[in-house]
Design a protein around this motif. Sequence first.
Motif, PDB file in Angstrom:
ATOM      1  N   ASN A 100       0.819  -1.215   0.000  1.00 34.36           N
ATOM      2  CA  ASN A 100       0.000   0.000   0.000  1.00 34.36           C
ATOM      3  C   ASN A 100       0.851   1.263   0.000  1.00 34.36           C
ATOM      4  OD1 ASN A 100      -2.537  -1.202  -0.146  1.00 34.36           O
ATOM      5  ND2 ASN A 100      -2.636  -1.480   2.065  1.00 34.36           N
ATOM      6  N   ALA A 101       1.979   1.226   0.690  1.00 38.18           N
ATOM      7  CA  ALA A 101       2.873   2.385   0.717  1.00 38.18           C
ATOM      8  C   ALA A 101       3.419   2.664  -0.683  1.00 38.18           C
ATOM      9  CB  ALA A 101       4.010   2.159   1.706  1.00 38.18           C
ATOM     10  N   CYS A 102       3.849   1.629  -1.390  1.00 42.02           N
ATOM     11  CA  CYS A 102       4.355   1.803  -2.758  1.00 42.02           C
ATOM     12  C   CYS A 102       3.274   2.356  -3.672  1.00 42.02           C
ATOM     13  CB  CYS A 102       4.882   0.482  -3.309  1.00 42.02           C
ATOM     14  SG  CYS A 102       6.453  -0.063  -2.601  1.00 42.02           S
ATOM     15  N   GLU A 103       2.071   1.817  -3.538  1.00 39.72           N
ATOM     16  CA  GLU A 103       0.963   2.290  -4.375  1.00 39.72           C
ATOM     17  C   GLU A 103       0.632   3.756  -4.086  1.00 39.72           C
ATOM     18  OE1 GLU A 103      -2.238  -0.499  -3.806  1.00 39.72           O
ATOM     19  OE2 GLU A 103      -1.080  -2.145  -4.682  1.00 39.72           O
ATOM     20  N   ALA A 104       0.666   4.142  -2.808  1.00 40.74           N
ATOM     21  CA  ALA A 104       0.361   5.537  -2.455  1.00 40.74           C
ATOM     22  C   ALA A 104       1.399   6.491  -3.030  1.00 40.74           C
ATOM     23  CB  ALA A 104       0.290   5.692  -0.936  1.00 40.74           C
ATOM     24  N   VAL A 105       2.669   6.125  -2.943  1.00 43.74           N
ATOM     25  CA  VAL A 105       3.726   6.995  -3.482  1.00 43.74           C
ATOM     26  C   VAL A 105       3.612   7.073  -4.998  1.00 43.74           C
ATOM     27  CG1 VAL A 105       6.209   7.312  -3.752  1.00 43.74           C
ATOM     28  CG2 VAL A 105       5.293   6.590  -1.549  1.00 43.74           C
ATOM     29  N   ALA A 106       3.399   5.929  -5.644  1.00 38.18           N
ATOM     30  CA  ALA A 106       3.297   5.917  -7.106  1.00 38.18           C
ATOM     31  C   ALA A 106       2.094   6.721  -7.585  1.00 38.18           C
ATOM     32  CB  ALA A 106       3.212   4.479  -7.617  1.00 38.18           C
ATOM     33  N   ALA A 110       3.604  14.476  -7.472  1.00 33.76           N
ATOM     34  CA  ALA A 110       4.702  15.222  -6.866  1.00 33.76           C
ATOM     35  C   ALA A 110       4.810  14.970  -5.361  1.00 33.76           C
ATOM     36  CB  ALA A 110       4.535  16.702  -7.166  1.00 33.76           C
ATOM     37  N   PRO A 111       5.046  13.722  -4.945  1.00 29.68           N
ATOM     38  CA  PRO A 111       5.023  13.408  -3.514  1.00 29.68           C
ATOM     39  C   PRO A 111       6.123  14.086  -2.691  1.00 29.68           C
ATOM     40  CG  PRO A 111       5.888  11.561  -4.767  1.00 29.68           C
ATOM     41  CD  PRO A 111       5.382  12.566  -5.767  1.00 29.68           C
ATOM     42  N   TRP A 112       7.192  14.549  -3.319  1.00 24.60           N
ATOM     43  CA  TRP A 112       8.318  15.095  -2.564  1.00 24.60           C
ATOM     44  C   TRP A 112       8.430  16.623  -2.653  1.00 24.60           C
ATOM     45  CZ3 TRP A 112       8.360  10.596  -0.762  1.00 24.60           C
ATOM     46  CH2 TRP A 112       8.423   9.442  -1.554  1.00 24.60           C
ATOM     47  N   ALA A 113       7.602  17.266  -3.414  1.00 23.91           N
ATOM     48  CA  ALA A 113       7.722  18.714  -3.633  1.00 23.91           C
ATOM     49  C   ALA A 113       7.230  19.514  -2.425  1.00 23.91           C
ATOM     50  CB  ALA A 113       6.931  19.125  -4.867  1.00 23.91           C
ATOM     51  N   ASP A 158      -1.587  13.246   4.549  1.00 23.70           N
ATOM     52  CA  ASP A 158      -2.693  12.338   4.243  1.00 23.70           C
ATOM     53  C   ASP A 158      -2.557  11.684   2.871  1.00 23.70           C
ATOM     54  OD1 ASP A 158      -3.737  12.910   6.724  1.00 23.70           O
ATOM     55  OD2 ASP A 158      -5.383  14.149   5.965  1.00 23.70           O
ATOM     56  N   ARG A 159      -1.981  12.397   1.890  1.00 18.11           N
ATOM     57  CA  ARG A 159      -1.789  11.803   0.557  1.00 18.11           C
ATOM     58  C   ARG A 159      -0.852  10.602   0.606  1.00 18.11           C
ATOM     59  NH1 ARG A 159      -0.403  16.715  -1.093  1.00 18.11           N
ATOM     60  NH2 ARG A 159       1.505  15.994  -2.035  1.00 18.11           N
ATOM     61  N   LEU A 160       0.060  10.598   1.563  1.00 23.25           N
ATOM     62  CA  LEU A 160       1.012   9.499   1.700  1.00 23.25           C
ATOM     63  C   LEU A 160       0.788   8.715   2.994  1.00 23.25           C
ATOM     64  CD1 LEU A 160       4.283  11.198   0.403  1.00 23.25           C
ATOM     65  CD2 LEU A 160       2.735   9.667  -0.822  1.00 23.25           C
ATOM     66  N   ALA A 161      -0.432   8.724   3.496  1.00 21.44           N
ATOM     67  CA  ALA A 161      -0.743   8.058   4.767  1.00 21.44           C
ATOM     68  C   ALA A 161      -0.252   6.609   4.822  1.00 21.44           C
ATOM     69  CB  ALA A 161      -2.238   8.144   5.062  1.00 21.44           C
TER      70      ALA A 161
END
Length: 178
Positions: A100-106, A110-113, A158-161
């Motif tokens: 689930n963590a991999c899917e959320a990041v993918a 722009a998860p790191w901006a 929350d986007r990367l919960a």
Amino acid sequence: MTVRRTVQRSARTGAAAFLAVGFGLLAGCGEQQAGAPVTSSSPTSSSSTPSGTTPTGDVPATSGGELTVVVDDGAGNQRTWTLTCSADGTAGGDHPDAQNACEAVAAAKAPWAPVPKDMACTQIYGGAQTATVTGTWGGEQVQARYARNDGCQIARWDRLAPLLQPGTEVSARSRGAS
């Protein structure tokens, strides 16, 4: 008398319009924030583009990588996990909810901006938790910090919960804004 009533009516109409616009901005703020990516060495914003991102922070959704996640619960208790995500969807590492963590990041845009400096953020406090994510994603270096100290930061968290809080899901609101 007629002029005075007209002026009073105009003043009330102007004030009502001002309040409506103000409330409209606040109501839309959460939607805007939910789509606003955030990363920096401080919990608010950064003026430079973090290493590993384009100037807009975009990372190809099919990217994979190796990440180290350190979460502090706000009381000084830290948990550290490793996460590996391959471009073909295979997840690994010792993260308790790796898939689930991999899917959320993918899935995150722009998860790191960082949060843009001119972003209006609601001043709500979501907790003392902080997290750092380091490693590589899509072949680029990642160094991101997350917090829950205002509306923009909470939306970003929350986007990367699933990455930051194993066992949780990305909220429908955050998922729609990513």
